[in-house]
Design a protein around this motif. Structure first.
Motif, PDB file in Angstrom:
ATOM      1  N   ARG A   1      87.277  33.807  22.601  1.00 28.46           N
ATOM      2  CA  ARG A   1      87.491  34.502  23.872  1.00 28.46           C
ATOM      3  C   ARG A   1      88.973  34.574  24.208  1.00 28.46           C
ATOM      4  O   ARG A   1      89.477  35.620  24.632  1.00 28.46           O
ATOM      5  N   PHE A   2      89.701  33.480  24.010  1.00 26.33           N
ATOM      6  CA  PHE A   2      91.139  33.491  24.267  1.00 26.33           C
ATOM      7  C   PHE A   2      91.825  34.508  23.364  1.00 26.33           C
ATOM      8  O   PHE A   2      92.692  35.258  23.805  1.00 26.33           O
ATOM      9  N   HIS A   3      91.409  34.551  22.117  1.00 26.78           N
ATOM     10  CA  HIS A   3      91.968  35.521  21.168  1.00 26.78           C
ATOM     11  C   HIS A   3      91.703  36.953  21.633  1.00 26.78           C
ATOM     12  O   HIS A   3      92.603  37.808  21.579  1.00 26.78           O
TER      13      HIS A   3
ATOM     14  N   ALA B   1      85.408  29.421  22.795  1.00 24.88           N
ATOM     15  CA  ALA B   1      86.608  29.420  23.636  1.00 24.88           C
ATOM     16  C   ALA B   1      87.801  30.011  22.883  1.00 24.88           C
ATOM     17  O   ALA B   1      88.564  30.804  23.445  1.00 24.88           O
TER      18      ALA B   1
ATOM     19  N   LEU C   1      91.241  37.949  24.732  1.00 28.79           N
ATOM     20  CA  LEU C   1      92.031  38.192  25.941  1.00 28.79           C
ATOM     21  C   LEU C   1      93.503  38.433  25.643  1.00 28.79           C
ATOM     22  O   LEU C   1      94.165  39.209  26.325  1.00 28.79           O
ATOM     23  N   THR C   2      94.032  37.764  24.628  1.00 26.15           N
ATOM     24  CA  THR C   2      95.457  37.863  24.338  1.00 26.15           C
ATOM     25  C   THR C   2      95.790  38.912  23.295  1.00 26.15           C
ATOM     26  O   THR C   2      96.951  39.225  23.072  1.00 26.15           O
TER      27      THR C   2
END
Length: 94
Positions: free
Chosen positions: A87-89, A84, A91-92
């Protein structure tokens, strides 16, 4: 005094300081991925010395809290980001 000067001089609360350290720890672990760090290596990288309790405690607390909320995995001394967090990294960071 200018408003931005007030913010720069303001002393952080303990909660704000903890959040700042958590962000730094998570950012560092993500930057080092896929290399896996140990807690001791992380402490050395943040303190530049072999830290005893006062210097290492905030980092160990940050690791514990990040593991608790599901952003880091810890197996013994080894730590790595969760899927998680990765993935957040992704996306951002784009």
């Amino acid at each position: 005094m200018h408003e931005s000067d007030d913010r720069e001089r303001r002393v952080l609360t303990p909660a704000e300081e903890d959040e700042r350290i958590q962000a730094a720890v998570l950012g560092h672990v993500l930057a080092e991925y896929p290399d896996q760090l140990t807690v001791a290596e992380l402490i050395r990288e943040f303190t530049q010395v072999e830290a005893e309790f006062p210097e290492s405690d905030p980092i160990e607390r940050a690791v514990r809290d990040l593991v608790g909320i599901g952003l880091l995995h810890r197996q013994g001394e080894a730590i790595r980001p969760t899927r998680a967090a990765l993935r957040f990294h992704q996306l951002t960071s784009d």
